[in-house]
Design a protein around this motif. Structure first.
Motif, PDB file in Angstrom:
ATOM      1  N   LYS A 201      24.802 -25.411  13.234  1.00 44.96           N
ATOM      2  CA  LYS A 201      24.980 -24.971  14.646  1.00 44.96           C
ATOM      3  C   LYS A 201      25.463 -25.992  15.579  1.00 44.96           C
ATOM      4  CE  LYS A 201      22.784 -20.386  14.984  1.00 44.96           C
ATOM      5  NZ  LYS A 201      21.694 -19.361  15.042  1.00 44.96           N
ATOM      6  N   GLN A 202      24.543 -26.885  15.514  1.00 43.88           N
ATOM      7  CA  GLN A 202      24.986 -28.654  16.191  1.00 43.88           C
ATOM      8  C   GLN A 202      26.746 -29.312  15.801  1.00 43.88           C
ATOM      9  OE1 GLN A 202      22.113 -31.709  16.159  1.00 43.88           O
ATOM     10  NE2 GLN A 202      23.228 -32.739  16.256  1.00 43.88           N
ATOM     11  N   ILE A 203      27.239 -29.091  15.015  1.00 46.82           N
ATOM     12  CA  ILE A 203      28.315 -30.030  13.904  1.00 46.82           C
ATOM     13  C   ILE A 203      29.271 -28.589  14.516  1.00 46.82           C
ATOM     14  CG2 ILE A 203      29.031 -30.955  12.541  1.00 46.82           C
ATOM     15  CD1 ILE A 203      26.109 -31.815  10.610  1.00 46.82           C
ATOM     16  N   ALA A 204      29.300 -27.227  14.162  1.00 43.15           N
ATOM     17  CA  ALA A 204      30.173 -25.845  14.144  1.00 43.15           C
ATOM     18  C   ALA A 204      30.339 -26.138  15.642  1.00 43.15           C
ATOM     19  CB  ALA A 204      29.196 -24.718  13.850  1.00 43.15           C
ATOM     20  N   THR A 205      31.787 -25.857  15.730  1.00 43.52           N
ATOM     21  CA  THR A 205      32.440 -25.662  16.914  1.00 43.52           C
ATOM     22  C   THR A 205      32.229 -24.499  17.443  1.00 43.52           C
ATOM     23  OG1 THR A 205      34.543 -26.130  16.059  1.00 43.52           O
ATOM     24  CG2 THR A 205      34.709 -25.371  18.196  1.00 43.52           C
ATOM     25  N   ASP A 206      31.340 -23.094  16.914  1.00 40.63           N
ATOM     26  CA  ASP A 206      30.493 -22.232  17.116  1.00 40.63           C
ATOM     27  C   ASP A 206      29.739 -21.893  16.528  1.00 40.63           C
ATOM     28  OD1 ASP A 206      30.341 -20.166  20.080  1.00 40.63           O
ATOM     29  OD2 ASP A 206      30.390 -19.028  17.604  1.00 40.63           O
ATOM     30  N   PRO A 207      28.329 -21.032  17.429  1.00 42.16           N
ATOM     31  CA  PRO A 207      27.552 -20.906  16.230  1.00 42.16           C
ATOM     32  C   PRO A 207      28.100 -20.133  14.964  1.00 42.16           C
ATOM     33  CG  PRO A 207      26.705 -20.552  18.340  1.00 42.16           C
ATOM     34  CD  PRO A 207      28.147 -21.017  18.893  1.00 42.16           C
ATOM     35  N   SER A 208      29.094 -19.060  15.288  1.00 45.05           N
ATOM     36  CA  SER A 208      30.109 -17.700  14.917  1.00 45.05           C
ATOM     37  C   SER A 208      30.533 -18.735  13.238  1.00 45.05           C
ATOM     38  CB  SER A 208      30.476 -16.582  15.514  1.00 45.05           C
ATOM     39  OG  SER A 208      31.288 -18.001  16.087  1.00 45.05           O
ATOM     40  N   PHE A 209      30.438 -19.955  13.488  1.00 45.68           N
ATOM     41  CA  PHE A 209      31.870 -20.613  12.625  1.00 45.68           C
ATOM     42  C   PHE A 209      30.174 -21.572  11.443  1.00 45.68           C
ATOM     43  CE2 PHE A 209      35.655 -22.076  15.410  1.00 45.68           C
ATOM     44  CZ  PHE A 209      35.990 -20.749  15.195  1.00 45.68           C
ATOM     45  N   SER A 210      28.961 -21.452  11.519  1.00 40.97           N
ATOM     46  CA  SER A 210      28.379 -21.879  11.125  1.00 40.97           C
ATOM     47  C   SER A 210      27.269 -20.623  10.241  1.00 40.97           C
ATOM     48  CB  SER A 210      26.545 -21.742  11.746  1.00 40.97           C
ATOM     49  OG  SER A 210      25.370 -22.326  10.679  1.00 40.97           O
ATOM     50  N   MET A 211      27.595 -20.945   8.903  1.00 37.12           N
ATOM     51  CA  MET A 211      27.167 -19.970   7.911  1.00 37.12           C
ATOM     52  C   MET A 211      26.475 -20.116   7.102  1.00 37.12           C
ATOM     53  SD  MET A 211      31.185 -18.594   7.206  1.00 37.12           S
ATOM     54  CE  MET A 211      32.226 -18.915   8.942  1.00 37.12           C
ATOM     55  N   THR A 222      31.062 -14.655   1.983  1.00 39.66           N
ATOM     56  CA  THR A 222      31.031 -15.748   2.814  1.00 39.66           C
ATOM     57  C   THR A 222      32.707 -16.937   3.144  1.00 39.66           C
ATOM     58  OG1 THR A 222      28.873 -16.573   2.552  1.00 39.66           O
ATOM     59  CG2 THR A 222      30.914 -18.186   3.693  1.00 39.66           C
ATOM     60  N   GLN A 223      32.941 -16.245   1.647  1.00 29.34           N
ATOM     61  CA  GLN A 223      34.000 -16.526   1.559  1.00 29.34           C
ATOM     62  C   GLN A 223      35.850 -15.341   2.679  1.00 29.34           C
ATOM     63  OE1 GLN A 223      35.908 -18.090  -1.974  1.00 29.34           O
ATOM     64  NE2 GLN A 223      37.593 -17.015  -1.776  1.00 29.34           N
ATOM     65  N   GLN A 224      35.024 -14.601   2.022  1.00 27.20           N
ATOM     66  CA  GLN A 224      35.979 -13.530   3.159  1.00 27.20           C
ATOM     67  C   GLN A 224      36.100 -13.736   5.108  1.00 27.20           C
ATOM     68  OE1 GLN A 224      38.525 -12.062   1.885  1.00 27.20           O
ATOM     69  NE2 GLN A 224      39.370 -11.672   3.796  1.00 27.20           N
ATOM     70  N   GLN A 225      34.583 -14.088   5.240  1.00 28.61           N
ATOM     71  CA  GLN A 225      34.708 -14.202   6.850  1.00 28.61           C
ATOM     72  C   GLN A 225      35.746 -15.665   6.946  1.00 28.61           C
ATOM     73  OE1 GLN A 225      29.971 -14.261   7.140  1.00 28.61           O
ATOM     74  NE2 GLN A 225      30.500 -15.181   9.833  1.00 28.61           N
ATOM     75  N   LEU A 226      34.822 -16.203   6.350  1.00 34.45           N
ATOM     76  CA  LEU A 226      35.764 -18.147   6.836  1.00 34.45           C
ATOM     77  C   LEU A 226      37.564 -17.773   6.666  1.00 34.45           C
ATOM     78  CD1 LEU A 226      35.622 -20.582   6.788  1.00 34.45           C
ATOM     79  CD2 LEU A 226      35.539 -21.734   4.655  1.00 34.45           C
ATOM     80  N   LYS A 227      37.720 -17.185   6.014  1.00 35.94           N
ATOM     81  CA  LYS A 227      38.961 -16.847   5.630  1.00 35.94           C
ATOM     82  C   LYS A 227      39.653 -16.277   7.356  1.00 35.94           C
ATOM     83  CE  LYS A 227      40.424 -16.479   1.152  1.00 35.94           C
ATOM     84  NZ  LYS A 227      40.484 -15.746  -0.329  1.00 35.94           N
ATOM     85  N   SER A 228      38.630 -15.582   6.795  1.00 31.89           N
ATOM     86  CA  SER A 228      39.675 -14.051   8.869  1.00 31.89           C
ATOM     87  C   SER A 228      39.630 -15.426   9.262  1.00 31.89           C
ATOM     88  CB  SER A 228      38.081 -13.387   9.042  1.00 31.89           C
ATOM     89  OG  SER A 228      38.467 -12.249   7.967  1.00 31.89           O
ATOM     90  N   LEU A 229      38.419 -15.988   9.722  1.00 33.13           N
ATOM     91  CA  LEU A 229      38.403 -17.186  11.087  1.00 33.13           C
ATOM     92  C   LEU A 229      39.775 -18.757  11.048  1.00 33.13           C
ATOM     93  CD1 LEU A 229      34.481 -17.441  11.439  1.00 33.13           C
ATOM     94  CD2 LEU A 229      35.934 -16.496  12.781  1.00 33.13           C
TER      95      LEU A 229
END
Length: 1444
Positions: A201-211, A222-229
């Motif tokens: 979470k510290q590294i990610a731009t937003d907590p939602s960007f941490s999976m 997870t791949q689908q979630q990342l693709k959407s973002l």
């Protein structure tokens, strides 16, 4: 608060906006500093072109298993599959990291999806126990999110990083997070296995960007979630706003030098705390040539630079350097001298200081004790120079002294212990960040004017032989250091150089190497005695005159600066020394000589004046003559150079040179290493006399293409060149086409238009600096440069390929390599030496050589044949050849019972002028030579001529005494390339033990001459035959002193044209700098072997405390690769010698089948041990095992070795070679170590097979009456053997055959498929009976009927075939043919003898002698059971011949 967007939102109508401020947690405080806010913009339904720069950062540590890493690779490939890849769409880059990060490919490396997917498919796991994520993040910022790597941030293309990590970072990630978020990069984190959620979470731009993905099988969702973002980011529907921070504004540029107390009293623990403190301070700055620069120096009695201000141009490089700092130690703390050192050596433009540009200059002193010297004067100089000095003290630091040093009392910090440094960290950082400079109220210091009398060039020439002794050497070292302290050292004051010598001289440092007293004294105190038994002072004097008292080594003689030589010697002085000292005097050098009192008269003969010779009883009394030596050095103004000096060039023509630097400007070098290359070139230019009528310099940078930075005629002053060089920036590029770059400089730079003065005869130099493998052909352009008269010097670092460097350079001696670019200063003087000594391609012989052949009187008889090129090409200068021959023969002791001479001339065909036994007197030979006429002819069949002399001149009928072991020498004079092939003839000469000297002139082909010459020591190059007198003395020495010794091995039945040769080399610290002489010996021996897959194999192993394989036997199958790898050998190091352990190591790990050994195929195995001392462990047992295993050891002992130990290890006494010192090895490579085609057959070692659980075992049992009542014991033995194997159809198979007069099969290999069935069958066996034993007939039976596929043998599947023969006596029929047939089929025969069957019966049948087991009784079978089982389970022999 006004905000500024890091990326534009979108075009068109104003979209609906939903701005969601991120929650600020303490763990992500850096995000708050930059005020990052994510905004989502809904868009119309129309399709938006997606564009982004996407870099994958992959954890490649061993924390991930290979299977898990494949999941990661598949995940990335699947993700990329759906993206629109292209230079105007989505670009992809990749970095893998563990302990350190490394680039897989850049954003602009590939432009199509197929290329990217192919690169991902070929990705291999990096490995490593650490995962330094923080360092990897900074690496991305410095090396990937840059325009040269394809980053399009300036075009407002979204920047995206996807981190895939499996564990918590091994380092602190805050600095990396700070850097990557500051630039507005979208950071996604995918955590697998043991990934830390908080860190993600510290590294990610937003907590939602941490999976987090606990189960890799869930990666699809997870791949689908990342693709959407990612799609939202790439289409600019999700943007990032970077708000201006409301913090104290930092002044962007500053130069900060940390000066650290590195004394032993500091201790390693405290030193690490200081390094951590510096790391924490500096990680808050933006590091770079246009922002903050950092340097570090360490000091105790003297100061040492760790790195300069311009050394590291990125945060990652700086932090890596800080991590590598190590305490240097020392018991005296001279803080004043250290402050003076950094003032003189760091606050200069060359060292990176931007003081002249108005950039604030800082010194941060960190110390733990009071200084032993005065600090006021150097501190005042720093203050007057507007340098802001901080003083940080702990433990025993003196408060008053710190206040004296600091520019202001507010910049003094005191802590009780170094543990408390973090307490002052925040305040120190604030001041370093905000102070803008000081106003100087002091008067500017008046620079002291140096008179010409203050300038001196002093060279110390010191005896480093074993005659001196270690204690005396220390006394000499301390004496020199004390002398140096009396002088004002500097490039415009007193300069000092130092050479150490024994058998040969070697420079420690040149006159222009150091410009400060601290550096000089530091080097002198670190001097190590080189050793050596002989003292060649005359040769050393010639060396210093030729290579130290020269302009390029720093001598200022042409400016009228006095030149001094101080010789310190222990040896007896010879006549040649007087000649050398006279030459020094004529050259204007004043020589002072120091030795022992008992040789004062000899010392006076060498010194420039008797009053300049000084004697002491012992060297520990040197302080008594200190003032006597100093007095002339301080007061004398030198002697005038006479016009007779032949060695110092004074003409202006000799000073003219055209030098072009060709430098690797690709991403392989990177921005991190460019300053090191820039500094290296600057330092070389500093030593040159730049001017349009003197030395001209050009520079070209290249990667895929070459581009000039400036031409030879662009600048005519040193200042202009250095200014332009300082502006040099990396051009970038991912492909390295060195060949094309070489062709470019030849066509466009070494031309009259670009400023080249080649047509005027000015020497042309090319200095190539490269860090990678060339992707194109380099040989053709390198040869073209050579033919055009350009002398190429090559500097290689990091990933440069040694073989390519050797091909490019004018000569292998002009190749210089370093592990990394920051180490370039180590080779600076070596590179300068050829620039000062070479005047053209023809004068390669002017390079100094460290080798010397021992002085041996001409008392050995030799047969010498001169083979002369008589073609039309050579005809015009044939008179010179004739005179040369007469001059050579005049110096030989000629006679039928002394040296015999023959002359053969050739062009298309050879023509004998006279044979070895034609003349018995020198006068007759000289008369005939005087009448020689050139035979003429356009062709030059050198190969045919060489074959002719082998078959018709080096023969008994022609007068050769080859059969009497007289040395056979051939001297070839050649003027051009051969019309036929010379390779086979050259190899035939070496096999015939004929040592060939080659003299190449005019258009002689370099490759051919190297092939023909026995070694490079015997290869001579001249411009034309008129220049032959120049090499006459060089040729005569080896011709008269060469010893040729042919070593014959015991003959036997092994394959003579195939050998496994292992060099086991002493790599201990005892060898030290002489290691290259051992390496040269191996290099000179390798050409004698026929290296190929089915011929000779070579391995090299180094050892000291333990052994290390440099390359195994089966690593390389051609001679060139073996030579290349041997040239790359570096000393292993180690304080002890454990030769016994090393012998065991090579037996089990190198000569084995797994190591590439082929003894199981009947191929000879030879060990060449090279050692310099007595072993600390026992060598007897390892030696016996080695010989039992069939290895023939040669032993080379250097210096004071244990002769008894050498003879114990060697196969026989005539395979022991002992030399007095390392220089004696050059004699050995001129001994012809002709290892014959046959080596004694010896036992095979047990070798582990890949299918150790599969083998076919046949019992061949004597069933004659002689066995009688002992048969139940035989049966029991067989059952116990079977019981210890995993029997079965797919495992170990068994068969049994009984024999007496005739054989009888009891069961075949495929009869029984379980162990139980085999045991039952053996239990039922009945004695066959019979009076006679025909083993030959029985062996023939098993070959034809049992070891066959139909009988269950798996020989075709490479399953080991084993025959266990048990007999009670000698066979009545012949067994030799069948036993040999078994060996060729790869069937391993174990021979067990009962009753009358002793070794003489068993050994002729057994596969090797070690597999013969005579036992006295049936009970004895049980004693050998375990031993046989062990060998049977490990032996693996390949089939080398199939049955007819």
């Amino acid at each position: 608060m006004q905000s500024k967007r890091g990326r534009c939102c979108c075009d068109g109508p104003t979209p609906k906006c939903m701005v969601t401020s991120m929650k600020m947690h303490q763990s992500v405080f850096l995000l708050a500093i930059f005020g990052l806010v994510l905004s989502y913009f809904g868009t119309e339904t129309k399709k938006v072109q997606e564009a982004a720069d996407l870099v994958f950062l992959i954890d490649g540590s061993r924390n991930l298993g290979s299977g898990e890493f494949q999941f990661i690779r598949s995940f990335i490939a699947n993700f990329i599959e759906d993206l629109n890849i292209g230079p105007d769409a989505i670009q992809v880059g990749m970095v893998q990291y563990s302990k350190t990060p490394s680039t897989v490919f850049y954003l602009n490396t590939y432009t199509t999806k197929s290329e990217v997917l192919n690169a991902v498919k070929n990705l291999r796991q990096k490995g490593g126990n650490e995962a330094n994520t923080g360092m990897a993040l900074q690496f991305l910022v410095d090396n990937h999110f840059t325009p040269t790597a394809g980053c399009r941030a300036e075009e407002e293309v979204p920047q995206v990083m996807v981190l895939l990590t499996s564990r918590q970072s091994s380092d602190d990630v805050r600095r990396g997070v700070f850097s990557i978020k500051k630039r507005g990069t979208f950071t996604f984190v995918l955590g697998v296995r043991d990934a830390d959620a908080a860190e993600a979470k510290q590294i990610a731009t937003d907590p939602s960007f941490s999976m987090l993905i606990p189960d890799l099988r869930q990666m699809a969702s997870t791949q689908q979630q990342l693709k959407s973002l990612f799609s939202l980011v790439a289409s600019k529907q999700l943007i990032m706003q970077v708000e201006e921070p409301q913090v104290e504004v930092q002044i962007p540029q500053r130069d900060i030098i940390f000066l650290i107390d590195g004394s032993s009293s500091m201790g390693h623990a405290n030193f690490l705390k200081i390094c951590k403190f510096i790391s924490t301070i500096t990680e808050n700055f933006v590091i770079g040539p246009d922002s903050v620069q950092v340097a570090v120096a360490q000091y105790s009695d003297v100061a040492t630079t760790e790195f300069h201000l311009n050394t590291h141009t990125s945060q990652s490089a700086l932090q890596a350097a800080l991590k590598n700092l190590r305490l240097r130690g020392g018991w005296t703390l001279n803080t004043g001298a250290a402050l003076d050192y950094i003032y003189r050596n760091h606050f200069t433009r060359a060292a990176g200081s931007r003081k002249e540009d108005g950039v604030p200059q800082f010194v941060v002193l960190i110390t733990g004790a009071k200084s032993k010297d005065d600090v006021k004067q150097p501190a005042d100089i720093l203050k007057r120079s507007a340098i802001m000095t901080f003083a940080l003290g702990a433990r025993n630091a003196d408060q008053a002294e710190l206040t004296e040093i600091a520019i202001d009392p507010s910049l003094v910090f005191n802590v009780a212990e170094f543990d408390s440094l973090p307490d002052i960290q925040e305040e120190a950082l604030r001041l370093l960040s905000t102070l803008a400079g000081v106003t100087i109220v002091y008067e500017q210091p008046i620079a002291s004017v140096k008179t010409e009398m203050d300038k001196k060039d002093i060279v110390f020439l010191i005896d480093g032989s074993n005659n001196i002794g270690r204690r005396s050497f220390t006394d000499i070292r301390d004496f020199i250091a004390t002398i140096i302290t009396a002088f004002d050292i500097g490039s415009d004051r007193v300069q000092v150089g130092l050479v150490q010598y024994s058998d040969a001289p070697e420079s420690e440092f040149f006159l222009n190497t150091y410009s400060s007293k601290n550096e000089l004294i530091s080097h002198v105190r670190e001097l190590r005695q080189r050793g050596g038994r002989t003292v060649k002072t005359g040769q050393a004097l010639k060396y210093v005159l030729r290579y130290l008292f020269t302009k390029y080594s720093g001598s200022r003689q042409e400016e009228g600066v006095p030149q001094f030589l101080v010789l310190v010697t222990s040896g007896k002085l010879s006549n040649d020394m007087k000649q050398s000292s006279d030459a020094l005097l004529k050259a204007g050098v004043t020589t002072l000589v120091i030795g022992t009192e008992n040789m004062i008269s000899q010392l006076q003969e060498v010194s420039s004046d008797p009053s300049l010779a000084f004697g002491v009883k012992e060297f520990r009394f040197l302080p008594e003559i200190q003032q006597d030596v100093l007095s002339p050095l301080l007061t004398l103004t030198g002697v005038r150079k006479t016009s007779e000096s032949p060695t110092v060039r004074t003409t202006k023509e000799a000073d003219k040179k055209d030098i072009v630097f060709l430098i690797d400007g690709s991403f392989h070098v990177g921005d991190t290493n460019l300053p090191a290359i820039r500094d290296f070139i600057s330092r070389i230019i500093e030593t040159l006399d730049i001017g349009s009528d003197r030395v001209r310099v050009g520079l070209v940078q290249y990667s895929d293409v070459a581009k000039p930075e400036f031409l030879l005629n662009a600048y005519s002053s040193k200042d202009e060149l250095l200014f332009e060089l300082n502006r040099l920036r990396l051009r970038g590029g991912t492909v390295l086409n060195t060949g094309a770059a070489l062709e470019y400089v030849l066509k466009f730079i070494f031309t009259k238009y670009s400023g080249s003065r080649k047509e005027e005869g000015v020497p042309q130099f090319l200095i190539l600096v490269t860090g990678g493998r060339s992707r194109d052909d380099i040989k053709k352009p390198a040869d073209a440069l050579l033919r055009s008269g350009v002398m190429t010097i090559v500097v290689g670092a990091e990933n440069a390929i040694d073989q390519q460097l050797q091909q490019i350079a004018l000569d292998p001696s002009l190749v210089y390599t370093v592990d990394e670019f920051p180490s370039l200063p180590k080779i600076q003087q070596q590179v300068l030496l050829p620039l000062s000594t070479l005047t053209g391609v023809k004068i390669v012989s002017e390079m100094p050589t460290m080798k010397s052949i021992k002085d041996i009187t001409d008392n050995q008889n030799r047969d010498i044949v001169f083979l002369i090129d008589g073609s039309t090409k050579a005809g015009s200068s044939f008179h010179s050849v004739r005179e040369f021959l007469k001059g050579m023969i005049e110096h030989l002791n000629v006679g039928l019972n002394r040296n015999r001479v023959a002359v053969v001339q050739y062009s298309k065909d050879p023509k004998v002028e006279f044979l070895l036994n034609t003349y018995s007197s020198k006068d007759d030979i000289l008369d005939t030579v005087d009448k020689l006429k050139p035979m003429g002819g356009r062709m030059r069949n050198t190969g045919a001529a060489l074959n002719y002399v082998i078959n018709n001149v080096f023969t008994t009928a022609a007068g050769s005494r080859r059969d009497a072991n007289m040395p056979q020498l051939l001297v070839l004079l050649i003027s051009g390339k051969s019309s036929d092939n010379v390779k086979e003839a050259a190899e035939a000469l070496k096999r015939a033990a004929i040592v060939t000297f080659v003299i190449g002139a005019m258009e002689a082909d370099g490759k051919e001459t190297h092939e023909i010459a026995y070694s490079t020591n015997l290869l001579f190059a001249v411009h034309n035959f008129q220049s032959l007198p120049e090499i006459q003395d060089q040729l005569l020495q080896p011709l008269k002193t060469l010893i040729v010794e042919v070593i014959k091995m015991p003959t036997s039945v092994t394959e003579g044209d195939k050998r496994d040769i292992v060099f086991l080399v002493d790599g201990s610290y005892n060898v030290g700098t002489f290691f290259y002489l051992i390496r040269d010996l191996i290099i000179n021996l390798i050409p004698n072997f026929n290296i190929a897959k089915d011929k000779d194999q070579i391995s090299v192993v180094q050892y000291s405390d333990d052994a290390r394989i440099e390359f195994p036997l089966n690593a390389y199958t051609n001679k060139e690769l073996v030579l290349t790898k041997t040239r790359q050998l570096r000393l292993k190091g180690g304080r002890t010698l454990r030769t016994g352990s090393a012998l065991d190591f090579v037996r089990t790990n190198v000569f084995s089948s797994s190591g590439g050994g082929r003894h199981h195929l009947g191929i000879s195995q030879i060990l060449v041990l090279i050692t310099s001392g007595k072993s600390l462990d026992d060598v007897k047992q390892p030696t016996e095992k080695l010989k039992q295993a069939g290895v023939v050891p040669f032993v080379v002992g250097i210096g004071n070795v244990d002769k008894q130990e050498l003879h114990q290890i060697a196969y026989s006494p005539n395979l022991v070679f002992q030399v007095d010192d390392y220089w004696g090895l050059s004699d050995l490579d001129l001994h012809l170590l002709s290892i014959s085609q046959h080596v004694e057959s010896v036992p095979i070692p047990p070798i582990t097979s890949a299918d150790s659980d599969k083998r076919d075992i046949v019992f061949l049992i004597d069933g004659s009456a002689k066995i009688g009542k002992g048969f139940p014991n035989v049966r029991k033995f067989m059952m116990r053997m079977v019981d210890n194997f995993d029997a079965g159809a797919e495992k170990v198979q068994f068969a049994a055959v009984q024999f007496s007069e005739s054989p009888r099969t009891e069961f075949f290999l495929n009869t029984h498929s379980t162990k139980k069935q085999v045991l039952a069958a053996i239990k039922k066996l009945k004695l066959k009976r019979g009076k006679k034993i025909n083993i030959g007939r029985a062996l023939d039976h098993v070959i034809k009927n049992v070891f066959t596929s139909s009988a269950g043998s798996r020989v075709d599947n490479a399953i080991p075939q084993i025959l266990l023969l048990l007999t009670s006596g000698k066979s009545r029929d012949d067994i030799s043919q069948q036993a040999e047939k078994l060996r060729k089929l790869g069937i391993v025969l174990f021979a067990i003898g009962l009753r009358d069957a002793d070794r003489s019966v068993l050994e002729p049948m057994a596969y090797s002698d070690s597999l013969a087991f005579p036992v006295k009784s049936f009970q004895g079978l049980l004693n050998i059971e375990n031993r046989i089982q062990q060998i049977m389970k490990t032996v693996a022999v390949q089939v080398v011949e199939t049955p007819v």
